[in-house]
Enzyme design. Structure first.
Site, PDB file in Angstrom:
ATOM      1  N   PHE A   1      51.114  34.161  31.606  1.00 42.27           N
ATOM      2  CA  PHE A   1      51.082  34.466  30.028  1.00 42.27           C
ATOM      3  C   PHE A   1      49.678  33.717  30.519  1.00 42.27           C
ATOM      4  O   PHE A   1      48.982  33.619  29.707  1.00 42.27           O
ATOM      5  CB  PHE A   1      51.931  33.898  29.381  1.00 42.27           C
ATOM      6  N   GLY A   2      49.258  34.404  31.656  1.00 39.58           N
ATOM      7  CA  GLY A   2      46.868  33.955  31.972  1.00 39.58           C
ATOM      8  C   GLY A   2      46.319  35.025  31.413  1.00 39.58           C
ATOM      9  O   GLY A   2      47.253  35.610  30.660  1.00 39.58           O
ATOM     10  N   ARG A   3      44.814  35.000  31.517  1.00 37.64           N
ATOM     11  CA  ARG A   3      44.144  36.328  31.407  1.00 37.64           C
ATOM     12  C   ARG A   3      44.504  37.416  31.197  1.00 37.64           C
ATOM     13  O   ARG A   3      44.862  38.071  30.479  1.00 37.64           O
ATOM     14  CB  ARG A   3      42.782  35.365  32.598  1.00 37.64           C
ATOM     15  N   ILE A   4      44.943  37.825  32.390  1.00 35.18           N
ATOM     16  CA  ILE A   4      45.357  38.985  32.442  1.00 35.18           C
ATOM     17  C   ILE A   4      46.545  39.851  31.889  1.00 35.18           C
ATOM     18  O   ILE A   4      46.232  40.663  31.193  1.00 35.18           O
ATOM     19  CB  ILE A   4      45.978  39.453  34.503  1.00 35.18           C
TER      20      ILE A   4
ATOM     21  N   GLY B   1      43.937  46.447  41.398  1.00 32.83           N
ATOM     22  CA  GLY B   1      43.883  45.963  40.560  1.00 32.83           C
ATOM     23  C   GLY B   1      42.351  45.698  39.958  1.00 32.83           C
ATOM     24  O   GLY B   1      41.999  45.925  39.033  1.00 32.83           O
TER      25      GLY B   1
ATOM     26  N   ALA C   1      50.777  41.758  40.796  1.00 31.81           N
ATOM     27  CA  ALA C   1      50.397  39.568  40.641  1.00 31.81           C
ATOM     28  C   ALA C   1      50.315  40.220  42.152  1.00 31.81           C
ATOM     29  O   ALA C   1      48.934  40.634  42.858  1.00 31.81           O
ATOM     30  CB  ALA C   1      51.571  39.180  40.673  1.00 31.81           C
ATOM     31  N   ARG C   2      51.328  39.705  43.292  1.00 34.29           N
ATOM     32  CA  ARG C   2      50.811  39.296  44.683  1.00 34.29           C
ATOM     33  C   ARG C   2      52.837  40.155  45.138  1.00 34.29           C
ATOM     34  O   ARG C   2      53.826  39.767  44.898  1.00 34.29           O
ATOM     35  CB  ARG C   2      51.279  38.180  44.970  1.00 34.29           C
TER      36      ARG C   2
ATOM     37  N   GLU D   1      51.531  43.396  52.730  1.00 36.17           N
ATOM     38  CA  GLU D   1      50.563  45.741  52.889  1.00 36.17           C
ATOM     39  C   GLU D   1      49.533  45.029  53.365  1.00 36.17           C
ATOM     40  O   GLU D   1      49.388  44.003  54.112  1.00 36.17           O
ATOM     41  CB  GLU D   1      49.834  44.792  51.184  1.00 36.17           C
TER      42      GLU D   1
ATOM     43  N   HIS E   1      47.081  48.862  45.402  1.00 37.56           N
ATOM     44  CA  HIS E   1      45.962  47.174  45.750  1.00 37.56           C
ATOM     45  C   HIS E   1      44.614  47.532  44.817  1.00 37.56           C
ATOM     46  O   HIS E   1      43.990  47.049  45.153  1.00 37.56           O
ATOM     47  CB  HIS E   1      45.915  46.638  46.573  1.00 37.56           C
TER      48      HIS E   1
HETATM   49  C1  DGY Z   1      42.467  39.216  43.595  1.00 35.28           C
HETATM   50  O1  DGY Z   1      41.208  39.158  42.974  1.00 35.28           O
HETATM   51  O2  DGY Z   1      43.401  38.679  43.993  1.00 35.28           O
HETATM   52  C2  DGY Z   1      42.703  40.769  42.924  1.00 35.28           C
HETATM   53  O3  DGY Z   1      44.839  41.193  43.881  1.00 35.28           O
HETATM   54  C3  DGY Z   1      42.102  41.655  44.176  1.00 35.28           C
HETATM   55  O4  DGY Z   1      42.568  42.828  43.624  1.00 35.28           O
END
Ligand code: DGY
Length: 323
Positions: free
Chosen positions: A156-159, A291, A241-242, A271, A289
């Site tokens: 529950f961080g910024r994103i 994001g 996330a990852r 990936e 990817h």
């Molecule tokens: C990051 O900066 O960690 C992101 O995954 C890049 O899109």
């Protein structure tokens, strides 16, 4: 005065490359191809600073290269699971990242995937493109409501909080979250968010589960077969996330057997290779990817990396030092 020699592993937006060139003796990877471990080793030996991107594996083997000239890895990205931190630390390398500037673009992609998965957006697009659409009918491609549904956020961080704001204020969603401690009171009040005592509780109660934890040894396969089994058969899993936070084979089984309704993925284990079994599924929306992939966000990430380099080479405190 000679300028510090800086190696950039992948192309960055033009405006930021131009700024870098004003400040440093910059070498770019002109063709933007993925570089090999040997090329990373040579960069560590020949440059004062190296700027990896999140797609570059700076393993212990790479980082243990002898005779290094490099003193700082100014990472282009917030995540740093592609850099072996113990090896970097042992070499005395400074590592910086780019937090804060990719919050909204990443939350936007998480919301995009949530909507695509809930409303079968990728599947519908394929149907139209493949000329298989037979026309409107009352029972065609029925899907799940987003508005008013429950979104559970792991991390529950910024994103995660940015996604929760879009979901709660834009789509009237109920917000659950899991993190080890309570979130700030003003955040909880604004989102009318409820903390779950465990990941298990959140998985059981959510219509949509979105992952927002860093990739590391602790979160490796955090979402495994046992945890996927706790999700409702109508629920969807979203991962921006990852990749290795989710056990991919377990996810494929859960999707194949419809133990969960769908998934939306922006990141993958290993990936850019994506297993054929995942590609074959209709009930998963797949993005490459993306994001942080807006021009302004990628430029802002470059600006952050530049600020870290400038601070280092002028002996100032580093804005985003990890180690
Ligand atoms: C990051 O900066 O960690 C992101 O995954 C890049 O899109």
């Amino acid at each position: 005065m000679t300028q510090p020699k800086v190696f950039i592993t992948r192309r960055w937006p033009e405006s930021i490359e131009a700024k870098l060139k004003q400040c440093f003796d910059v070498t770019l990877n002109e063709t933007d191809r993925p570089l090999s471990a040997d090329e990373f080793k040579a960069a560590l030996q020949n440059y004062d600073a190296v700027c990896p991107a999140v797609c570059d594996s700076f393993t212990a083997e790479v980082l243990n290269t002898p005779n290094q000239r490099c003193k700082i890895l100014a990472n282009f990205g917030v995540g740093y699971n592609h850099i072996d931190m113990a090896a970097a630390k042992a070499q005395g390398l400074i590592v910086t990242n780019t937090p804060g500037v990719l919050t909204h673009s990443t939350a936007d992609i998480a919301m995009t995937l949530l909507l695509m998965s809930a409303r079968r957006g990728a599947e519908g697009d394929r149907l139209v493109r493949n000329k298989q659409w037979q026309g409107w009918c009352p029972t065609h491609m029925l899907s799940s409501n987003v508005t008013g549904a429950t979104l559970g956020l792991i991390g529950f961080g910024r994103i995660a909080q940015a996604m929760a704001r879009k979901a709660h204020h834009g789509f009237d969603m109920n917000i659950l979250y899991y993190k080890p401690s309570e979130a700030d009171e003003y955040v909880v009040d604004d989102l009318q968010a409820t903390r779950c005592a465990s990941i298990e509780e959140l998985l059981e109660k959510s219509d949509f589960v979105s992952l927002h934890c860093p990739g590391n040894a602790e979160t490796h396969h955090l979402i495994n077969a046992e945890r996927l089994a706790l999700m409702q058969p109508t629920a969807h899993l979203i991962n921006t996330a990852r990749g290795d936070v989710v056990d991919t084979q377990a996810l494929i089984s859960a999707l194949e057997n419809q133990h969960i309704a769908g998934a939306g993925l922006d990141v993958y284990e290993g990936e850019p290779n994506v297993p054929d079994a995942l590609l074959a599924l209709e009930n998963v929306a797949l993005l490459p990817h993306l994001g942080s992939a807006t021009l302004s966000t990628r430029t802002a990430m470059g600006e952050k990396a530049l600020l870290n380099l400038e601070a280092y080479f002028s002996g100032q405190p580093l804005p985003n030092q990890i180690i």
